[in-house]
Write an enzyme that holds these catalytic residues in place. Structure first.
Site, mmCIF file in Angstrom:
data_model
loop_
_atom_site.group_PDB
_atom_site.id
_atom_site.type_symbol
_atom_site.label_atom_id
_atom_site.label_comp_id
_atom_site.label_asym_id
_atom_site.label_seq_id
_atom_site.Cartn_x
_atom_site.Cartn_y
_atom_site.Cartn_z
ATOM 1 C CG PHE A 31 -1.891 1.197 1.127
ATOM 2 C CD1 PHE A 31 -2.989 1.140 0.270
ATOM 3 C CD2 PHE A 31 -1.664 2.368 1.837
ATOM 4 C CE1 PHE A 31 -3.848 2.229 0.134
ATOM 5 C CE2 PHE A 31 -2.514 3.453 1.709
ATOM 6 C CZ PHE A 31 -3.615 3.384 0.861
ATOM 7 C CG ASP B 288 5.567 3.489 1.777
ATOM 8 O OD1 ASP B 288 5.598 4.119 2.847
ATOM 9 O OD2 ASP B 288 4.535 3.369 1.087
ATOM 10 C CE LYS C 68 -0.144 5.360 7.880
ATOM 11 N NZ LYS C 68 -1.581 5.570 7.947
HETATM 12 N N1 PLP Z 1 2.353 4.205 2.493
HETATM 13 C C1 PLP Z 1 2.044 3.404 3.524
HETATM 14 C C2 PLP Z 1 2.974 2.289 3.878
HETATM 15 C C3 PLP Z 1 0.876 3.613 4.263
HETATM 16 O O1 PLP Z 1 0.585 2.801 5.289
HETATM 17 C C4 PLP Z 1 0.037 4.688 3.913
HETATM 18 C C5 PLP Z 1 -1.214 4.930 4.644
HETATM 19 O O2 PLP Z 1 -1.744 4.088 5.318
HETATM 20 C C6 PLP Z 1 0.390 5.501 2.828
HETATM 21 C C7 PLP Z 1 1.568 5.242 2.143
HETATM 22 C C8 PLP Z 1 -0.468 6.659 2.413
HETATM 23 O O3 PLP Z 1 -0.364 7.686 3.341
HETATM 24 P P1 PLP Z 1 -1.445 8.867 3.351
HETATM 25 O O4 PLP Z 1 -2.748 8.255 3.734
HETATM 26 O O5 PLP Z 1 -0.906 9.833 4.374
HETATM 27 O O6 PLP Z 1 -1.471 9.455 1.989
#
Ligand code: PLP
Length: 397
Positions: free
Chosen positions: A139, A224, A253
């Protein structure tokens, strides 16, 4: 306006219904506890999906936000911003040598990482149509580039045409990455632990194997760490457990302890692919979010928070394993630091809702994985209290 029914009515009338919301309206929080509009208390094992790692109303964060709000909320990136420069220095000192770009969310951070990788590949390797390898069940966000990077049909469905330039392989397997790489491959982008994907923990061998392969082939390794970064797994970044350094790491986050902020850190040589005009954002790295970020990062590295995360994480993991021995419908317990998942042999969302009714906030991801992301400041007594509720709910299965 304070009545729960009134608020829910307004939301249903005026908000686009892109969320499956639970019928609770929270009013305030303190430490690991939250209270709803009806005065009911909850223990938070979710931290606003990994954001509130310092819990609620952490004194130094509150103070930093108040003081900054009185001085300067926003100024454009046409000027140098003191708080942005200081936060970048703080993060680089916790991670690896390189340069940062600030934005407002995890998706934006990954978007910046993807753009930087494409620009770097064009300038450095002359590759015009580069491919990025990502993992199934990953994700990376909900913008067009990041949902294309996300290896899940359910996130992509309905938004076609997707972006060209992405290839997907199974997670936690270096050989499939080797097999999938071509002369057009410019980057491999993975989460060290797939959070939304059901708390799948990348092994240290996986991360070091990817690092070795990417270095051999001149491919960028993008990690990520939007969910795993800023202390969640007991180190400032999760990749530090494996002793590897990525070329680009994304974060968001917990970085602003509740104030929206995201960022990437890229090795100097890679960062150099962006020149003035390459990439920009109006709000990214504004004084308010960076002041919150400085307070959050300082608390994280000076206040014994990481140590508490490691200790309480081990304890929570042990307690969850004990639950697995008790209930045969728990198939697997996975996690690191204070990011844990319980894989069930059945649907888990009703269990998460039953926990909520009893005052414990958790969530369910991938239909059958109960996920636990408590604030990193959680105490042993709070872990015990949360698990008592969980045990009670599980015993009714
Ligand atoms: N990358 C990861 C690993 C995530 O867990 C998330 C959100 O849960 C995101 C990217 C996306 O972040 P945002 O919701 O702040 O755009």
């Amino acid at each position: 306006m304070s009545g729960k029914e009134e608020i829910i009515g307004l939301a249903q009338q005026y908000l686009i219904s892109s969320y499956n919301r639970l019928a609770v309206v929270f009013e305030k929080g303190q430490g690991c506890r939250l209270w709803d509009t009806e005065g009911k208390e909850y223990l938070d094992f979710l931290s606003g999906l990994g954001v509130n790692s310092l819990g609620y109303a952490y004194p130094s964060v509150v103070k930093a936000i108040q003081e900054q709000a009185e001085k300067l909320l926003h100024i454009s990136n046409l000027f140098y911003i003191a708080q942005q420069a200081k936060l970048a220095e703080l993060i680089v000192r916790q991670a690896f040598c390189g340069k940062m770009f600030f934005c407002n969310s995890g998706a934006e951070a990954n978007e910046a990482a993807i753009k930087l990788a494409r620009m770097y590949a064009k300038k450095k390797r002359g590759i015009q149509a580069g491919e990025i390898i990502t993992a199934f069940r990953s994700f990376h966000g909900r913008t067009m580039a990041t949902l294309t990077a996300t290896g899940q049909d359910k996130i992509q469905k309905g938004f076609e045409p997707l972006l060209p330039g992405f290839t997907y392989v199974p997670f936690n397997d270096v050989q499939v990455v080797r097999n999938a790489a071509t002369d057009s491959t410019i980057a491999v982008m993975v989460e060290p632990i797939q959070g939304e994907g059901g708390v799948q923990v990348g092994t240290p061998e996986y991360l070091s194997g990817l690092r070795e392969f990417c270095t051999q082939r001149g491919i960028l390794l993008i990690l990520d760490e939007v969910q795993t970064g800023i202390g969640r797994t007991g180190r400032f970044f999760c990749h530090q457990h494996a002793g590897v350094e990525p070329d680009i790491v994304s974060m968001a986050k917990a970085l602003g302890a509740g104030v929206p902020i995201g960022a990437i850190l890229a090795r100097d040589e890679v960062a150099g692919a962006f020149v003035p005009g390459s990439h920009a954002t109006t709000f990214g790295g504004n004084p308010l979010s960076c002041a919150a970020g400085i307070a959050a990062v300082e608390a994280m590295i000076q206040g014994g928070v990481l140590e508490n995360c490691r200790k309480m994480g081990d304890y929570l993991g042990e307690r969850l394993l004990r639950l697995q021995q008790k209930y045969s419908f728990i198939k697997e317990v996975r996690g690191k630091g204070l990011l844990w998942g319980l894989e069930l042999d059945r649907e888990g969302s009703q269990i998460a809702q039953d926990c909520l009714a009893e005052g414990l906030i958790i969530n369910c991801t991938m239909n059958s994985v109960l996920r636990f992301l408590p604030p990193l400041i959680i105490s042993r007594e709070e872990v015990d209290r949360g698990l008592l509720i969980l045990d009670r709910v599980l015993s009714r299965q």
